[in-house]
Design an enzyme around this catalytic site. Sequence first.
Site, PDB file in Angstrom:
ATOM      1  N   SER A  17     -10.513  -0.478   3.210  1.00  0.00           N
ATOM      2  CA  SER A  17      -9.749  -0.625   4.455  1.00  0.00           C
ATOM      3  C   SER A  17      -9.335   0.751   4.959  1.00  0.00           C
ATOM      4  O   SER A  17      -8.682   1.490   4.228  1.00  0.00           O
ATOM      5  CB  SER A  17      -8.473  -1.426   4.208  1.00  0.00           C
ATOM      6  OG  SER A  17      -8.765  -2.676   3.647  1.00  0.00           O
ATOM      7  N   ARG A  38       0.833  -1.214   0.000  1.00  0.00           N
ATOM      8  CA  ARG A  38       0.000   0.000   0.000  1.00  0.00           C
ATOM      9  C   ARG A  38       0.865   1.262   0.000  1.00  0.00           C
ATOM     10  O   ARG A  38       0.558   2.246   0.662  1.00  0.00           O
ATOM     11  CB  ARG A  38      -0.924   0.038   1.217  1.00  0.00           C
ATOM     12  CG  ARG A  38      -1.957  -1.061   1.277  1.00  0.00           C
ATOM     13  CD  ARG A  38      -2.965  -0.912   0.148  1.00  0.00           C
ATOM     14  NE  ARG A  38      -4.129  -1.755   0.353  1.00  0.00           N
ATOM     15  CZ  ARG A  38      -4.208  -3.039   0.020  1.00  0.00           C
ATOM     16  NH1 ARG A  38      -3.174  -3.624  -0.579  1.00  0.00           N
ATOM     17  NH2 ARG A  38      -5.290  -3.733   0.242  1.00  0.00           N
ATOM     18  N   GLU A  59      -4.722   3.819   6.366  1.00  0.00           N
ATOM     19  CA  GLU A  59      -4.353   3.594   4.975  1.00  0.00           C
ATOM     20  C   GLU A  59      -4.850   4.761   4.119  1.00  0.00           C
ATOM     21  O   GLU A  59      -4.243   5.118   3.113  1.00  0.00           O
ATOM     22  CB  GLU A  59      -4.987   2.287   4.486  1.00  0.00           C
ATOM     23  CG  GLU A  59      -4.367   1.782   3.218  1.00  0.00           C
ATOM     24  CD  GLU A  59      -5.345   1.113   2.285  1.00  0.00           C
ATOM     25  OE1 GLU A  59      -5.193   1.284   1.070  1.00  0.00           O
ATOM     26  OE2 GLU A  59      -6.259   0.420   2.769  1.00  0.00           O
TER      27      GLU A  59
HETATM   28  N1  EPU Z   1     -11.038 -10.564  10.304  1.00  0.00           N
HETATM   29  C1  EPU Z   1     -11.779 -10.643  11.473  1.00  0.00           C
HETATM   30  N2  EPU Z   1     -12.729  -9.693  11.685  1.00  0.00           N
HETATM   31  C2  EPU Z   1     -12.993  -8.705  10.809  1.00  0.00           C
HETATM   32  C3  EPU Z   1     -12.238  -8.615   9.624  1.00  0.00           C
HETATM   33  C4  EPU Z   1     -11.250  -9.566   9.399  1.00  0.00           C
HETATM   34  O1  EPU Z   1     -11.582 -11.533  12.294  1.00  0.00           O
HETATM   35  O2  EPU Z   1     -13.872  -7.899  11.090  1.00  0.00           O
HETATM   36  C5  EPU Z   1     -10.040 -11.622  10.023  1.00  0.00           C
HETATM   37  C6  EPU Z   1     -10.560 -12.552   8.930  1.00  0.00           C
HETATM   38  O3  EPU Z   1     -11.316 -13.606   9.485  1.00  0.00           O
HETATM   39  C7  EPU Z   1      -9.295 -13.071   8.301  1.00  0.00           C
HETATM   40  C8  EPU Z   1      -8.338 -11.905   8.446  1.00  0.00           C
HETATM   41  O4  EPU Z   1      -8.887 -11.043   9.447  1.00  0.00           O
HETATM   42  O5  EPU Z   1      -8.765 -14.158   9.038  1.00  0.00           O
HETATM   43  C9  EPU Z   1      -8.105 -11.165   7.153  1.00  0.00           C
HETATM   44  O6  EPU Z   1      -9.331 -10.644   6.636  1.00  0.00           O
HETATM   45  P1  EPU Z   1      -9.576 -10.419   5.045  1.00  0.00           P
HETATM   46  O7  EPU Z   1      -9.253 -11.664   4.304  1.00  0.00           O
HETATM   47  O8  EPU Z   1     -10.925  -9.826   4.894  1.00  0.00           O
HETATM   48  O9  EPU Z   1      -8.465  -9.403   4.596  1.00  0.00           O
HETATM   49  P2  EPU Z   1      -7.831  -8.100   5.288  1.00  0.00           P
HETATM   50  O10 EPU Z   1      -6.422  -8.416   5.680  1.00  0.00           O
HETATM   51  O11 EPU Z   1      -8.744  -7.614   6.343  1.00  0.00           O
HETATM   52  C10 EPU Z   1      -6.802  -7.114   3.075  1.00  0.00           C
HETATM   53  C11 EPU Z   1      -6.823  -5.804   2.337  1.00  0.00           C
HETATM   54  C12 EPU Z   1      -8.140  -5.619   1.573  1.00  0.00           C
HETATM   55  C13 EPU Z   1      -8.266  -6.770   0.592  1.00  0.00           C
HETATM   56  C14 EPU Z   1      -8.226  -8.102   1.386  1.00  0.00           C
HETATM   57  C15 EPU Z   1      -8.238  -9.299   0.478  1.00  0.00           C
HETATM   58  C16 EPU Z   1      -5.406  -4.297   3.644  1.00  0.00           C
HETATM   59  C17 EPU Z   1      -5.357  -3.103   4.522  1.00  0.00           C
HETATM   60  N3  EPU Z   1      -6.623  -4.703   3.267  1.00  0.00           N
HETATM   61  O12 EPU Z   1      -7.828  -7.057   4.071  1.00  0.00           O
HETATM   62  O13 EPU Z   1      -8.060  -4.410   0.837  1.00  0.00           O
HETATM   63  O14 EPU Z   1      -9.472  -6.687  -0.144  1.00  0.00           O
HETATM   64  O15 EPU Z   1      -7.008  -8.184   2.170  1.00  0.00           O
HETATM   65  O16 EPU Z   1      -7.017  -9.406  -0.175  1.00  0.00           O
HETATM   66  O17 EPU Z   1      -4.359  -4.841   3.289  1.00  0.00           O
HETATM   67  C18 EPU Z   1      -8.618  -2.098   0.700  1.00  0.00           C
HETATM   68  O18 EPU Z   1      -7.413  -1.875   0.633  1.00  0.00           O
HETATM   69  O19 EPU Z   1      -9.474  -1.184   0.676  1.00  0.00           O
HETATM   70  C19 EPU Z   1      -9.079  -3.474   0.858  1.00  0.00           C
HETATM   71  C20 EPU Z   1     -10.370  -3.790   1.019  1.00  0.00           C
END
Ligand code: EPU
Length: 337
Positions: free
Chosen positions: A237, A162, A333
């Site tokens: 995010s 990012r 972010e």
């Molecule tokens: N999780 C929770 N509770 C929540 C949200 C997430 O427990 O409320 C846990 C999920 O169960 C999972 C882990 O956190 O084990 C990761 O969650 P997720 O796969 O949804 O991905 P993320 O790390 O939260 C990142 C990116 C997203 C992107 C997704 C998928 C960042 C800051 N965000 O989110 O990007 O879509 O991976 O690749 O790196 C964005 O940048 O706007 C964005 C949506």
Amino acid sequence: MFIEKNKSLRNYNTFGIDVTARAFVSVESLEDLRTILKDYTPDEVFILGGGSNMLLTAPIDKLVVHINLKGIEVLSRTEDEVILEIQAGENWHELVMYCIENDFGGIENLSLIPGNTGTAPIQNIGAYGVELEDVFESCTAIECTTGVLRSFSREECKFGYRNSIFKDEAKDQYIITSVMLRLTSKNHKINSSYGAISDVLAKRNIENPTIKDISEAVISIRRSKLPDPAEIGNSGSFFKNPVLSSEEFKKFRSKNPEAPYYEVSATQFKIPAGWLIDQAGFKGKRYGDAGIHKHQALVLVNHGNASGSEIWNLALKIQKKVKEDFGIYIEPEVNVI
Ligand code: EPU
């Protein structure tokens, strides 16, 4: 070119924050952009792309320049690759759909990301195992002080998680006018390793997914987890996932053995900020019109008429509680303005 006075930016930021710009102009050609840069100093203008990665907390006492350059062109083609030049004002998801229709592979995992193509390199957009840098060839950008157009190669962009040179040492110095992507036209490299994607494909009984299958899987995952900015204001995010050193990670893990994590390298471990915020008790909470999304705690939302400051105060509250509960600082972010 028509300069409007006192224009509401509500429809120009995906958070749907109602702040006013002192003046506003939509720029549709490089010539117009050059004229603006000649007439105004860099301090007098505010550059606006898709407005999908910003939180506006105060009126903008400048000329807001909306980059509305349009066009997609095939620059070159070999047997199995194409290089596309995409003008900065093209909507990112519409570009992804154009690529699926033309069977150009590489950005299908980045379906449904809000915003415009010209701002995609600034934060090196990424999702479901793919980042923009994986397909990025170069971009052209205009230097604000001189109006001179130059090219940035992938190396020169210094992409990170990012992050890029445009968020760092070159911040506010250039306006990206077009982006060149290197995409496959056959033998696509399908990336379905991300857990949620393989789950959807298995449920749909798809064994050899096409780029269209991947795009459709990503669209359904995003629709189920992430709010649509057309229905509820948000900027995706709000925070970055924090990266811990081995030592910090060991300490964190001993106290939170159930926490999910990604190993970035042997010495770096990424913890999902969404999980931390969820555990800190914020998921689905609402404070006036500012809130935290019910399916993904990483996303702050505007339920209607929240001000930018209300959203920002909520972000600070979350940041403080996560620090108290886990000893981890989570960094926004989005650009807070
Ligand atoms: N999780 C929770 N509770 C929540 C949200 C997430 O427990 O409320 C846990 C999920 O169960 C999972 C882990 O956190 O084990 C990761 O969650 P997720 O796969 O949804 O991905 P993320 O790390 O939260 C990142 C990116 C997203 C992107 C997704 C998928 C960042 C800051 N965000 O989110 O990007 O879509 O991976 O690749 O790196 C964005 O940048 O706007 C964005 C949506």
